[in-house]
Design a protein around this motif. Structure first.
Motif, mmCIF file in Angstrom:
data_model
loop_
_atom_site.group_PDB
_atom_site.id
_atom_site.type_symbol
_atom_site.label_atom_id
_atom_site.label_comp_id
_atom_site.label_asym_id
_atom_site.label_seq_id
_atom_site.Cartn_x
_atom_site.Cartn_y
_atom_site.Cartn_z
ATOM 1 N N LYS A 145 52.334 -98.578 -8.253
ATOM 2 C CA LYS A 145 53.452 -97.730 -8.684
ATOM 3 C C LYS A 145 53.590 -96.523 -7.756
ATOM 4 O O LYS A 145 54.704 -96.193 -7.321
ATOM 5 C CB LYS A 145 53.222 -97.268 -10.123
ATOM 6 C CG LYS A 145 54.349 -96.461 -10.696
ATOM 7 C CD LYS A 145 54.060 -96.093 -12.144
ATOM 8 C CE LYS A 145 55.177 -95.241 -12.715
ATOM 9 N NZ LYS A 145 54.903 -94.843 -14.097
ATOM 10 N N GLN A 149 56.726 -95.688 -5.183
ATOM 11 C CA GLN A 149 57.442 -94.423 -5.179
ATOM 12 C C GLN A 149 57.446 -93.787 -3.798
ATOM 13 O O GLN A 149 58.475 -93.317 -3.326
ATOM 14 C CB GLN A 149 56.795 -93.442 -6.174
ATOM 15 C CG GLN A 149 57.050 -93.766 -7.617
ATOM 16 C CD GLN A 149 56.267 -92.844 -8.541
ATOM 17 O OE1 GLN A 149 55.399 -92.083 -8.105
ATOM 18 N NE2 GLN A 149 56.554 -92.925 -9.826
ATOM 19 N N THR A 152 59.677 -95.864 -1.328
ATOM 20 C CA THR A 152 61.119 -95.774 -1.570
ATOM 21 C C THR A 152 61.658 -94.394 -1.191
ATOM 22 O O THR A 152 62.815 -94.267 -0.844
ATOM 23 C CB THR A 152 61.468 -96.086 -3.041
ATOM 24 O OG1 THR A 152 60.712 -95.238 -3.898
ATOM 25 C CG2 THR A 152 61.219 -97.541 -3.360
ATOM 26 N N GLU A 153 60.790 -93.373 -1.238
ATOM 27 C CA GLU A 153 61.201 -92.046 -0.795
ATOM 28 C C GLU A 153 61.417 -92.016 0.706
ATOM 29 O O GLU A 153 62.280 -91.303 1.195
ATOM 30 C CB GLU A 153 60.141 -91.010 -1.168
ATOM 31 C CG GLU A 153 60.071 -90.725 -2.648
ATOM 32 C CD GLU A 153 58.928 -89.812 -2.999
ATOM 33 O OE1 GLU A 153 58.211 -89.347 -2.090
ATOM 34 O OE2 GLU A 153 58.718 -89.582 -4.189
#
Length: 154
Positions: A145, A149, A152-153
């Motif tokens: 997870k 995150q 994707t940033e």
């Protein structure tokens, strides 16, 4: 340990020990130091191993413990970083993934390394780290997870 079996063990497991040390330490120079120390300890080991899998698990456990000790040492806290160069990567995506993994807390890096790079099952990782199977699955889930995150940033 006799010299022939020691040399065979070094040849067979050197890369694995280095990868684990690199993931633990985050620095190729510290990882090299850890690899040398692990194999020095192996050379001095008096007890025979039950088989190749026992030797492999012993090396992983010693590598993880040694790297943790290195990271906790007072000397390491007081030294000034020389901003060691990261390992060379073939593509920018590999470098980005490596940087994202290295940004994770140590407990997540460890389970990711053992699961994806070393091919251990969740049960085997739990035994190696002396934690419950539930802890390992939770750490893997949280690590995935966090990686998702971070990536994707970017």
């Amino acid at each position: 340990m006799e010299q022939n079996s020691f040399l065979d063990a070094v040849e067979l497991h050197r890369d694995m020990v280095f990868r684990i040390a690199l993931h633990q330490c985050g620095n190729p120079h510290d990882a090299d130091d850890a690899v040398q120390e692990v194999f020095l300890r192996l050379y001095g080991e008096k007890k025979p191993f039950e088989g190749p899998e026992h030797l492999r698990r012993w090396l992983i456990r010693v590598t993880i413990n040694l790297c943790r000790d290195m990271l906790r040492s007072p000397w390491r806290r007081r030294r000034v970083s020389l901003d060691a160069l990261p390992p060379a990567f073939e593509t920018p995506e590999q470098e980005s993934l490596y940087q994202s993994v290295m940004a994770l807390p140590e407990k997540y890096r460890t389970v990711l390394d053992l699961f994806y790079y070393e091919g251990f099952s969740v049960q085997e990782i739990a035994e190696l780290l002396h934690v419950s199977v539930t802890s390992v699955t939770t750490r893997l889930s949280r690590a995935r997870k966090l990686l998702k995150q971070q990536l994707t940033e970017v």
